[in-house]
Motif scaffolding. Structure first.
Motif, PDB file in Angstrom:
ATOM      1  N   ARG A   1      55.243  37.305  41.810  1.00 39.51           N
ATOM      2  CA  ARG A   1      54.741  38.119  42.837  1.00 39.51           C
ATOM      3  C   ARG A   1      54.643  37.263  43.833  1.00 39.51           C
ATOM      4  NH1 ARG A   1      54.220  43.726  41.647  1.00 39.51           N
ATOM      5  NH2 ARG A   1      53.830  43.726  39.512  1.00 39.51           N
ATOM      6  N   ILE A   2      54.719  37.469  45.119  1.00 44.62           N
ATOM      7  CA  ILE A   2      54.840  36.601  46.274  1.00 44.62           C
ATOM      8  C   ILE A   2      53.458  36.193  46.400  1.00 44.62           C
ATOM      9  CG2 ILE A   2      54.725  36.340  48.694  1.00 44.62           C
ATOM     10  CD1 ILE A   2      57.438  36.379  46.918  1.00 44.62           C
ATOM     11  N   ASN A   3      52.434  37.059  46.359  1.00 44.21           N
ATOM     12  CA  ASN A   3      51.025  36.390  46.754  1.00 44.21           C
ATOM     13  C   ASN A   3      50.500  35.646  45.448  1.00 44.21           C
ATOM     14  OD1 ASN A   3      50.692  38.470  44.778  1.00 44.21           O
ATOM     15  ND2 ASN A   3      49.433  39.569  46.004  1.00 44.21           N
ATOM     16  N   ALA A   4      51.242  35.623  44.231  1.00 47.10           N
ATOM     17  CA  ALA A   4      50.966  34.687  43.254  1.00 47.10           C
ATOM     18  C   ALA A   4      51.602  33.422  43.518  1.00 47.10           C
ATOM     19  CB  ALA A   4      51.278  35.279  41.890  1.00 47.10           C
ATOM     20  N   ALA A   5      52.725  33.629  43.891  1.00 44.52           N
ATOM     21  CA  ALA A   5      53.396  32.238  44.137  1.00 44.52           C
ATOM     22  C   ALA A   5      52.642  31.318  45.238  1.00 44.52           C
ATOM     23  CB  ALA A   5      54.947  32.609  44.713  1.00 44.52           C
ATOM     24  N   ILE A   6      52.279  32.151  46.414  1.00 44.71           N
ATOM     25  CA  ILE A   6      51.420  31.230  47.419  1.00 44.71           C
ATOM     26  C   ILE A   6      50.248  30.826  47.082  1.00 44.71           C
ATOM     27  CG2 ILE A   6      50.584  31.436  49.686  1.00 44.71           C
ATOM     28  CD1 ILE A   6      52.861  33.577  50.183  1.00 44.71           C
ATOM     29  N   ALA A   7      49.384  31.770  46.105  1.00 42.98           N
ATOM     30  CA  ALA A   7      48.092  31.576  45.524  1.00 42.98           C
ATOM     31  C   ALA A   7      47.982  30.444  44.689  1.00 42.98           C
ATOM     32  CB  ALA A   7      47.608  32.701  45.015  1.00 42.98           C
ATOM     33  N   GLU A   8      49.319  30.069  43.856  1.00 43.84           N
ATOM     34  CA  GLU A   8      49.231  29.218  42.778  1.00 43.84           C
ATOM     35  C   GLU A   8      48.845  27.831  43.299  1.00 43.84           C
ATOM     36  OE1 GLU A   8      53.009  28.233  40.869  1.00 43.84           O
ATOM     37  OE2 GLU A   8      52.160  28.744  38.933  1.00 43.84           O
ATOM     38  N   PRO A   9      49.661  27.090  44.114  1.00 44.85           N
ATOM     39  CA  PRO A   9      49.049  25.820  44.675  1.00 44.85           C
ATOM     40  C   PRO A   9      47.642  25.637  45.190  1.00 44.85           C
ATOM     41  CG  PRO A   9      50.712  26.708  46.172  1.00 44.85           C
ATOM     42  CD  PRO A   9      50.608  27.669  45.001  1.00 44.85           C
ATOM     43  N   ILE A  10      47.384  26.962  45.936  1.00 39.43           N
ATOM     44  CA  ILE A  10      45.788  27.024  46.418  1.00 39.43           C
ATOM     45  C   ILE A  10      44.988  26.698  45.122  1.00 39.43           C
ATOM     46  CG2 ILE A  10      44.151  28.472  47.673  1.00 39.43           C
ATOM     47  CD1 ILE A  10      46.474  29.609  49.190  1.00 39.43           C
ATOM     48  N   LEU A  11      45.063  27.326  44.256  1.00 39.58           N
ATOM     49  CA  LEU A  11      44.309  27.322  42.895  1.00 39.58           C
ATOM     50  C   LEU A  11      44.356  25.967  42.276  1.00 39.58           C
ATOM     51  CD1 LEU A  11      44.574  30.880  41.326  1.00 39.58           C
ATOM     52  CD2 LEU A  11      42.548  29.894  42.239  1.00 39.58           C
ATOM     53  N   PHE A  12      45.564  25.453  42.211  1.00 37.86           N
ATOM     54  CA  PHE A  12      45.857  24.142  41.456  1.00 37.86           C
ATOM     55  C   PHE A  12      44.985  23.165  42.463  1.00 37.86           C
ATOM     56  CE2 PHE A  12      48.187  20.083  41.164  1.00 37.86           C
ATOM     57  CZ  PHE A  12      48.018  20.188  39.852  1.00 37.86           C
ATOM     58  N   TYR A  13      45.071  23.304  43.679  1.00 37.05           N
ATOM     59  CA  TYR A  13      44.113  22.143  44.505  1.00 37.05           C
ATOM     60  C   TYR A  13      42.872  22.608  44.776  1.00 37.05           C
ATOM     61  CZ  TYR A  13      48.799  19.940  45.089  1.00 37.05           C
ATOM     62  OH  TYR A  13      50.080  19.394  44.868  1.00 37.05           O
TER      63      TYR A  13
ATOM     64  N   ASN B   1      38.079  31.224  43.216  1.00 39.13           N
ATOM     65  CA  ASN B   1      38.532  32.011  42.065  1.00 39.13           C
ATOM     66  C   ASN B   1      39.982  32.728  42.692  1.00 39.13           C
ATOM     67  OD1 ASN B   1      38.047  34.475  43.756  1.00 39.13           O
ATOM     68  ND2 ASN B   1      35.801  34.039  43.062  1.00 39.13           N
ATOM     69  N   ALA B   2      40.882  33.418  41.845  1.00 36.04           N
ATOM     70  CA  ALA B   2      41.930  34.011  41.862  1.00 36.04           C
ATOM     71  C   ALA B   2      41.934  35.035  43.246  1.00 36.04           C
ATOM     72  CB  ALA B   2      42.397  34.485  40.555  1.00 36.04           C
ATOM     73  N   ALA B   3      40.918  35.664  43.158  1.00 37.09           N
ATOM     74  CA  ALA B   3      40.890  36.682  44.398  1.00 37.09           C
ATOM     75  C   ALA B   3      40.724  36.001  45.684  1.00 37.09           C
ATOM     76  CB  ALA B   3      39.511  37.654  44.124  1.00 37.09           C
ATOM     77  N   GLU B   4      40.037  34.933  45.636  1.00 39.30           N
ATOM     78  CA  GLU B   4      39.934  34.300  46.932  1.00 39.30           C
ATOM     79  C   GLU B   4      41.110  33.804  47.282  1.00 39.30           C
ATOM     80  OE1 GLU B   4      37.241  30.738  48.430  1.00 39.30           O
ATOM     81  OE2 GLU B   4      36.107  32.227  47.221  1.00 39.30           O
ATOM     82  N   ALA B   5      41.799  33.200  46.332  1.00 38.29           N
ATOM     83  CA  ALA B   5      43.188  32.604  46.718  1.00 38.29           C
ATOM     84  C   ALA B   5      44.019  33.584  47.157  1.00 38.29           C
ATOM     85  CB  ALA B   5      43.916  31.903  45.368  1.00 38.29           C
ATOM     86  N   ARG B   6      44.208  34.920  46.613  1.00 36.19           N
ATOM     87  CA  ARG B   6      44.799  35.843  47.255  1.00 36.19           C
ATOM     88  C   ARG B   6      44.775  36.303  48.697  1.00 36.19           C
ATOM     89  NH1 ARG B   6      47.991  38.676  42.361  1.00 36.19           N
ATOM     90  NH2 ARG B   6      47.604  36.945  40.930  1.00 36.19           N
ATOM     91  N   GLU B   7      43.363  36.268  48.732  1.00 40.68           N
ATOM     92  CA  GLU B   7      42.902  36.495  50.068  1.00 40.68           C
ATOM     93  C   GLU B   7      43.534  35.549  51.106  1.00 40.68           C
ATOM     94  OE1 GLU B   7      38.620  36.902  51.043  1.00 40.68           O
ATOM     95  OE2 GLU B   7      38.553  38.564  49.178  1.00 40.68           O
TER      96      GLU B   7
END
Lengths: 321, 571
Positions: B408-420, B425-431
């Motif tokens: 999913r697009i938001n997961a793809a965008i959130a992935e590097p945010i979480l990695f760095y 948490n995941a919810a915040e990264a999705r925001e």
């Protein structure tokens, strides 16, 4: 071209040396030959004498070099079970298997390629659905079931074809062929159908999927745009591109069949290499097993080499580097 | 001109439909009229999905089933196509209609020689012997200007360059002396210099042989360069049609005006490309949020360059056991440049010049043979620290393959945010992902969808949002707009400029398109054969190019303004 061939040859030799080493190690670790050969209750001195006579007291490396030398001369040792030279045993059995595999392969290619093309041209058509389901049955049925069914129908009920053995053979300079007599040819039919069925399905499906890919390529669209005859586009322009992977798979399959046609050979009491090998495993007949290992290794190396060379003939891109 | 001779192509009220699975129909081409006279080049222009390729396919009999001609008539050289069967009595594709496809790398069969591919059409259509066909093939290769034609007959496609292959394709199109040629994006896959040669060849052949050419293209420069007449299409309908000069200089339909305005000019620099702005209040709010984050992330000495590349060399070699057999291809030869803070630095050159290798080396995807890369004053080694990788993000050329189709697009965008670890948490990264989506002009809610639900331009926006996620200080853009339509390209170029201003990003911007470079970059380096031949401020480089090669590139680049101006002064 010569460079590619010599390069492949060099690699083949390396692989064969490695396979020989494995066969040698097998001798060393699958039981002590001295313990198998001496009479019961032999003294340590007798054992040592035998060990020395067999050259087993030499260092490992020298033993390996000697073993390698013997293999090169075609001396594969003597079978524990038959007390015959292994090379001779193999040569007696090899023609049976090779002829069987040859007929099966020709059969599967001759049917599999056209069927694959038919299925690719009309992937959702009635005919291709029938072909696909029929071959699916063929691929999912175990070989021994197909073999037994065929025997039941054509040998037991209809009595058209023999159910076992190779029929009458003709000796061509040490090669026992079944191709030259009616009974020999008749005996080939059922086992080769059994063996070909799996391969046929594989080739059919491979040709189908490759052909579907190729048909959607730009150069085929371009061929249509030039108004070329359909038979020319399908049968020549597209098929040649689709056959590339078929060459690889057929090569590997031939090796697979020669080395492991055991089930079919057992069902039809076919006096080929498979039977020799199954018997050797049970016994354990180490020289035969080691020779078999060498043979299978050699076979696959040769087939791979031939496939690579064929590739350079088919695909001009591999010819000029 | 030739008002007496019948037109080679006459399309009246053509309508092409595709039945949909839900019972409806998709009208791909809606009531098109089009006429081509002998020797005339008629350009059919529009963005992807406009139906221009469908028109070409319809008259070559190449419509993909279930598509069908639902109405109207097509006649080629006075003969009518039977619209019910989609076929023509007396008209054979190949013999009466020649085809030129977009990509010469894929339109020739790799397993057959040039001779075989040239001759098979003649043998099928002209009833001539193999020997005659061969003689004709030789003449054709000479006519399309291939060096050493005798030897080339025996060559396989892979032994020819892209330009030569396209010449072979043109020769096959001409093989049976058709009255009409359909050229579908014939130069899109080629370099500028090769493109100029091929366009000239098509123009000359049309003039000499009196062949009518239907030129399907999206490139306005190409139209201006060789077309006599032009038809602009949108959503399957004709928007405007007329003489090429008339339409390009004073387009009347609003869509035609926007389309022509979206073409980046090579002659002068615009602050922003004149396309409708997509800045909604939500976008602006999201951008404010992004600004707040990035400013706090980028803080260091101002005077030092963001990126310093010194004597960078990259070799691709064939390893061998014997030293004498080792061969090396020098992709990049001693390249040095700086990218200043907040600067957009352009790398321009033709394919194979090493510009992408430079980008990949800087991004750490390729190891340099020698030379150094300093990023924010720190030398970059083979193993990069997480913070370096975080500060340097990349946007790739092809938005279709740059996104994972199963994510999913938001997961793809959130992935590097979480990695760095930029979100707890995941919810915040999705925001954060939703805010980034808004910032690049997409709906924040659309992140729940997968990549295939988006158009090419939208996907590239997503790729940019993903690159912005780790709050980078530098963005490497490798041909970010070359797979996109002009109007989409214009929007994305505006977006990248906005983001630069917003987040204080430095950018390494790679392109083969000089017009795009002029619009985007502060300074430019021109690359050729792995070397930088000229490096200057963009305006200086374009107004007074120093190096011969730069002048050559500028001269060959198809340009709307220049040609129209030249014609005006001549008239």
């Amino acid at each position: 071209m010569i460079k590619i061939v010599s390069m492949r040859l060099f690699q083949a030799i390396l692989v064969m040396v490695a396979v020989t080493a494995v066969a040698f190690i097998m001798f060393r670790f699958v039981g002590d030959p001295v313990a198998m050969m001496v009479r019961e209750g032999a003294s340590q001195a007798e054992k040592d004498a035998l060990r020395a006579a067999l050259g087993l007291d030499n260092p490992m490396l020298i033993q390996f070099v000697e073993f390698f030398g013997r293999v090169l001369h075609g001396d594969l040792g003597t079978s524990f079970r038959y007390q015959q030279p292994v090379a001779e045993l193999l040569m007696n059995r090899l023609p049976a298997t090779l002829e069987l595999v040859l007929v099966a392969t020709v059969m599967s290619l001759a049917l599999g390629i056209p069927l694959g093309v038919v299925c690719a041209l009309k992937p959702t058509g009635f005919l291709s659905r029938i072909i696909q389901s029929a071959t699916l049955v063929g691929i999912s049925m175990p070989t021994f079931v197909t073999g037994l069914l065929l025997i039941l129908i054509f040998a037991v009920n209809l009595r058209w074809l023999p159910s076992s053995g190779r029929g009458e053979l003709v000796n061509l300079g040490g090669w026992q062929t079944g191709f030259l007599t009616v009974s020999g040819l008749k005996s080939l039919i059922l086992p080769s159908i059994t063996l070909a069925l799996f391969q046929l399905t594989l080739i059919m499906r491979l040709v189908r999927s490759e052909m579907i890919d190729v048909l959607s390529s730009d150069y085929i669209r371009f061929a249509f745009a030039r108004g070329l005859p359909r038979s020319h586009i399908y049968g020549r322009l597209a098929l040649r591109n689709a056959l590339m992977p078929v060459v690889t798979v057929t090569g590997l399959q031939i090796g697979q069949l020669i080395a492991f046609a055991i089930v079919t050979e057992t069902v039809f009491q076919w006096p080929g290499m498979g039977l020799l090998f199954t018997n050797a495993v049970g016994y354990p007949d180490v020289p035969v097993l080691a020779a078999y290992l060498l043979f299978v290794g050699f076979l696959f190396v040769m087939i791979n080499m031939v496939v690579d060379i064929l590739y350079t003939f088919i695909d001009p891109r591999l010819r000029t580097k | 001109m030739n008002t007496q001779t019948p037109p080679v192509l006459d399309i009246k009220n053509l309508r092409v439909e595709y039945p949909l699975t839900n019972g409806g129909t998709l009208v791909a081409v809606n009531d098109i009229d089009l006429t081509i006279r002998p020797g005339e080049i008629h350009a059919l222009v529009g963005e992807s999905g406009a139906g221009k390729t469908t028109v070409g396919n319809a008259l070559m009999g190449l419509l993909q089933a279930p598509g069908r001609i639902a109405g109207g008539s097509i006649s080629i050289a006075g003969k009518q196509i039977n619209t019910r069967t989609g076929r023509t009595e007396g008209i054979v594709p190949g013999r009466d209609v020649g085809a030129i496809f977009q990509d010469p790398m894929t339109s020739l069969n790799p397993l057959f020689t040039v001779e075989s591919q040239l001759c098979e059409g003649m043998l099928a259509h002209l009833k001539i012997s193999r020997k005659e066909a061969r003689a004709r093939a030789l003449d054709l290769l000479k006519a399309v200007g291939i060096p050493e034609p005798e030897r080339r007959l025996g060559s396989y496609p892979h032994q020819l360059s892209g330009g030569q292959r396209q010449r072979v394709v043109i020769a096959t199109a001409l093989a049976c002396d058709p009255r009409l040629i359909v050229a579908d994006e014939p130069t899109t896959a080629l370099d500028v210099s090769v493109q100029a040669q091929i366009l000239k060849l098509i123009r000359d052949l049309a003039d000499e042989r009196r062949v009518g050419v239907l030129l399907v293209t999206h490139n306005m420069g190409v139209v201006a360069e060789i077309a006599d007449r032009v038809t602009i299409m949108q959503n399957g309908s004709v928007v405007e049609s007329g003489s090429a000069r008339g339409v390009l200089t004073s387009p009347k339909a609003p869509y035609a005006r926007t389309l022509i305005a979206a073409v980046p000019p090579i002659e002068h620099r615009l602050e922003r490309l004149p396309v409708p702005s997509e800045e909604t209040p939500a976008t602006l709010k999201a951008r404010e949020a992004v600004r707040g984050k990035t400013r706090s992330a980028a803080e260091s000495k101002e005077d030092e360059p963001m990126l310093a590349v010194r004597e960078l060399c990259v070799e691709y070699g064939q390893r061998s056991f014997l030293p004498s057999r080792r061969t090396a291809f020098k992709a990049v030869k001693s390249v040095s440049f700086d990218v200043k803070r907040g600067e957009i630095f352009g790398l321009v050159g033709e394919s194979g010049c090493g510009k992408t290798t430079v980008a990949n080396t800087i991004a750490g995807l390729v190891a340099p043979t020698s030379g150094s890369v300093h990023f924010q004053g720190v030398a970059l080694e083979a193993g990069r620290t997480k913070s370096v990788r975080q500060s340097m993000q990349m946007v790739f050329q092809d938005p279709y393959s740059a996104l994972n189709p199963r994510m999913r697009i938001n997961a793809a965008i959130a992935e590097p945010i979480l990695f760095y670890e930029l979100a707890s948490n995941a919810a915040e990264a999705r925001e954060d992902a939703a805010i980034l989506l808004e910032a690049v002009g997409l709906n924040g809610q659309s992140g729940e969808r997968f990549a295939h639900a988006f158009s090419g331009g939208q996907r590239q926006r997503i790729a940019i949002a993903r690159a912005l996620g780790p709050q980078p200080s530098m963005l490497i853009c490798d041909e970010p707009t070359s797979a996109l339509d002009v109007s989409v390209q214009a929007q994305l170029l505006n977006l990248l400029k906005d983001l630069r201003d917003l987040a204080g990003l430095s950018m390494l911007f790679i392109s083969h398109d000089l017009a795009v470079i002029r619009q985007m970059c502060d300074r430019v380096a021109v690359m050729k054969g792995g070397e930088i031949v000229e490096l200057a401020e963009t305006e200086t480089l374009f107004s007074s190019p120093q190096h011969e090669y730069t002048r050559e590139l500028l001269r060959l680049a198809p340009s709307l303004d220049r040609i129209l101006k030249a014609e005006n002064t001549a008239a």
